[in-house]
Design a protein around this motif. Structure first.
Motif, PDB file in Angstrom:
ATOM      1  N   ASP A 115       1.101  -0.573  -5.135  1.00  0.00           N
ATOM      2  CA  ASP A 115       1.333   0.562  -4.236  1.00  0.00           C
ATOM      3  C   ASP A 115       1.032   1.888  -4.943  1.00  0.00           C
ATOM      4  OD1 ASP A 115       2.203  -1.303  -2.389  1.00  0.00           O
ATOM      5  OD2 ASP A 115       4.338  -0.932  -2.752  1.00  0.00           O
TER       6      ASP A 115
ATOM      7  N   TYR B 181      -2.616   1.170   3.283  1.00  0.00           N
ATOM      8  CA  TYR B 181      -1.510   2.108   3.518  1.00  0.00           C
ATOM      9  C   TYR B 181      -0.592   1.574   4.602  1.00  0.00           C
ATOM     10  CZ  TYR B 181      -3.841   3.634   7.789  1.00  0.00           C
ATOM     11  OH  TYR B 181      -4.409   3.669   9.037  1.00  0.00           O
TER      12      TYR B 181
ATOM     13  N   VAL C 251      -8.333   2.460   1.625  1.00  0.00           N
ATOM     14  CA  VAL C 251      -7.178   2.225   0.748  1.00  0.00           C
ATOM     15  C   VAL C 251      -6.039   1.657   1.605  1.00  0.00           C
ATOM     16  CG1 VAL C 251      -5.452   3.309  -0.743  1.00  0.00           C
ATOM     17  CG2 VAL C 251      -7.818   4.168  -0.733  1.00  0.00           C
TER      18      VAL C 251
ATOM     19  N   CYS D 144      -2.593   2.404  -5.017  1.00  0.00           N
ATOM     20  CA  CYS D 144      -3.056   2.826  -3.681  1.00  0.00           C
ATOM     21  C   CYS D 144      -2.760   4.305  -3.449  1.00  0.00           C
ATOM     22  CB  CYS D 144      -2.364   2.010  -2.591  1.00  0.00           C
ATOM     23  SG  CYS D 144      -2.860   0.277  -2.560  1.00  0.00           S
TER      24      CYS D 144
ATOM     25  N   LYS E  59      -5.235   6.430  -5.326  1.00  0.00           N
ATOM     26  CA  LYS E  59      -6.565   6.393  -4.688  1.00  0.00           C
ATOM     27  C   LYS E  59      -6.581   7.196  -3.382  1.00  0.00           C
ATOM     28  CE  LYS E  59      -8.622   2.158  -6.521  1.00  0.00           C
ATOM     29  NZ  LYS E  59      -7.730   1.019  -6.866  1.00  0.00           N
TER      30      LYS E  59
ATOM     31  N   GLY F 294       0.792  -1.224   0.000  1.00  0.00           N
ATOM     32  CA  GLY F 294       0.000   0.000   0.000  1.00  0.00           C
ATOM     33  C   GLY F 294       0.822   1.271   0.000  1.00  0.00           C
TER      34      GLY F 294
END
Lengths: 303, 303, 303
Positions: free
Chosen positions: C288, C243, C241, C291, C294, C213
């Motif tokens: 990643d 992370y 999302v 992510c 997003k 992430g």
């Protein structure tokens, strides 16, 4: 010991996390200001990034004291990363809190890396600082965070009688700064202040001793303008308050960011010496603290 | 040698204590400006923190030369703390003055610490600098403080014919800076200057030699914008003034604070090489100095 | 792989020489903006020192990605001086161009100094950077300049749907900075922005892993304000999302200059981890990157 000093010594405020000490000071200020000679205008809060500005009368000079302390950030694998420059003494107790609950643990050191010994993992980014243990003896106080609770205390005492001047409580001093540029701009743009004093704590050395008065620093890693230093010393002599002159090659204070600011503001560090800086056993003298307060009272009136 | 160069070489001006050199320059400027092609507006004095700004016509470009030099601050126990980065060569003569009287003493070094050998204690915070000894030989000058008396001299010569431009004499360059942010703001807010040249002294290396012309620095610890460097080099070629291109990994100048300023100002260091920097025996070439002056005359007109 | 990402990976832009990547981005932006949800105001060009600013709707938050890369400056005697902090691995291919023509050479190292092996002398001040070699594998990309082409790419993707916010492409991040103070001032004076996100690349460590992430950094050498970090984490949780939270003692980003700016702007680094930073084989994960995009979409809308 004064209740106020004790109260602020018991609050954690590692650089970046100054909201609690800021709230505490604001509560005190709002409660007391009607008893002060002059009731100042107050600027503070989230929009002010936890800094506090008190404006008394028609200010000519601003005094700054930082609210933050050194500490540690928790990383991964029980590692700790220093905030500012805390002394890393294995076995020292740290305190803090994360979403799971209260934390009390000790510093450990292995091959230059710093760890904690807390039984569970501490959430990433949690701030820890020295456990407080206030010890009083003949004329001295020994505790964590004297740097810079003594500066806060001295300026709060100054507020009681100040007629004209600005008192600022700042964040981030121990870790690279960042609030001073904003405060300086705000102060200069609004009141065209051209003189600044830094109320902070320095080190006992072969030239600065306990019980011998306030400390006027002639330089640290930065150098104030000679003409301003001359005027400070002239007034300090005139005040008859005991003081010591400091000369250091290293170290710094909020003065650094005044030096580097885009405004023509003179600055000088005027503070107090302590032993064992950035440990849980910082030690200072009440006589020196009293001298520091008196010197601020004189200088803020006469500069 | 020019009387003006000799005069400014005999004045002490360790960083933070530039009032004497500033007064000397102002006297010269006020006396001479009626003989210059254009008589500039002058900004100076205590309110300007000893910096000097000369504004000629409608300026497009500003040239900066620093007035301060390296030196030492007296501490306790006969210790000396460096101001800027002076070479510490035991036996070197220093000069200065405190409230007790004139001081002449030598540098001593023990285990990395620096001391003086003056028979009496020197007052804390007293500034000392290299004793001056000007030596002339075929085409060269050897003396203390060539860094940056040569820059001051070059810009004062530039003033004689300059029609449009700003000439600034600055403080604190040798010790971390601090006057440039103020000057840059003042210059940008008032004249929207977008180009700056730094008139200063650099080192003789395997790429920069005595008697081979002015030095245009393509980088030191900071890097000017490529498009601006290209334009400087194009004009330097056009001028037919001999010059050398410098590339360094370290070092810095007043350019650093232009790079870091909140204004879109391009900058480039254009100066002169010297041997033995930051010693009492800095050595430079009069031919190079002449090239530097001619290059400034051309660039300030054509940039 | 996306054509846009490939295109920007093939452009050289060592710090100080960002005009080509800036032109490329502007071409892309001008071509595509009519297809975006909101067409932004654009500030760019020589007067803007190659920085680019895109202003969408009524902005509350600004996102920054730097356009420059590490590299080398040619000095004398076949020496190379690093720009930023490139890994010096002998045998690594470099590319560049001077007035004589194209350059392709390898890094050599002797006694801590860096040299090139090009058969002819390279003009002083010529900028060289890693030869590009893009390698794709299951879910990963390996190439030079991922730092910070991935940040540029993520923010360009963000532009497609962004309704309110500022997107800034900056210069000089790898080598001491200098464009951020100008951009911050421009942004604050015009839109009073108080929140900033830094879209950049960080390191894979024992706490930050590939394919896990986006990375939210809780600190590097500077420390964002705790109250702002808390709000970022709250929203990241809400966004769902993936992370990772990073805690580092060292390193820095464009966030440093926001911290030091004279405006009360909160900041946080939100980026992507990579292996082998500042080499020709930086390696990152497309998951990643997705992510990161997003998370920016969510935060720019909800902060």
């Amino acid at each position: 010991m004064d209740d106020l000093l004790k109260e602020i010594l018991l609050i954690n405020s590692v650089s970046g996390d100054e909201s609690r000490i800021s709230d505490c000071l604001i509560n005190h200020i709002v409660k007391r200001r009607s008893s002060w000679n002059v009731s100042p205008k107050i600027f503070f809060g989230n929009e002010f990034h936890e800094n506090i500005l008190l404006v008394f009368g028609n200010p000519q000079t601003a005094a700054f004291a930082h609210m933050d302390t050194v500490g540690f950030t928790s990383r991964y694998e029980n590692q700790l990363v220093p905030v500012g420059g805390p002394e890393v003494i294995p076995g020292t107790w740290l305190q803090g809190e994360d979403a799971v609950g209260a934390i009390r643990c000790r510093i450990q050191e292995q091959q230059g890396n710093v760890y904690h010994d807390f039984p569970r993992a501490i959430q990433r980014g949690t701030l820890l600082s020295f456990e407080q243990d206030i010890r009083m003896a003949a004329g001295t106080i020994e505790a964590a965070y004297l740097d810079n609770r003594l500066g806060l205390y001295a300026l709060l005492k100054l507020c009681e009688t100040l007629e004209n001047g600005i008192v600022a409580f700042t964040t981030y001093e121990e870790h690279g700064g960042g609030s001073m540029p904003f405060l300086i701009r705000f102060i200069y743009e609004n009141w065209a202040i051209k003189q600044a004093l830094i109320a902070d704590v320095t080190w006992i050395t072969d030239g600065v001793h306990l019980h011998q008065g306030a400390v006027i620093s002639l330089r640290d890693s930065f150098i104030p303008r000679k003409t301003f230093l001359n005027e400070i010393i002239r007034l300090a002599e005139e005040s008859e308050v005991p003081y010591q002159l400091e000369v250091e090659a290293a170290g710094g204070s909020d003065g650094r960011e005044i030096q580097m600011s885009p405004y023509p503001i003179d600055w000088c560090f005027i503070g107090i010496g302590e032993e064992n800086p950035h440990t849980p056993s910082e030690k200072a003298s009440f006589f020196d603290l009293d001298c520091m307060i008196k010197l601020y009272q004189y200088l803020m009136q006469n500069l």
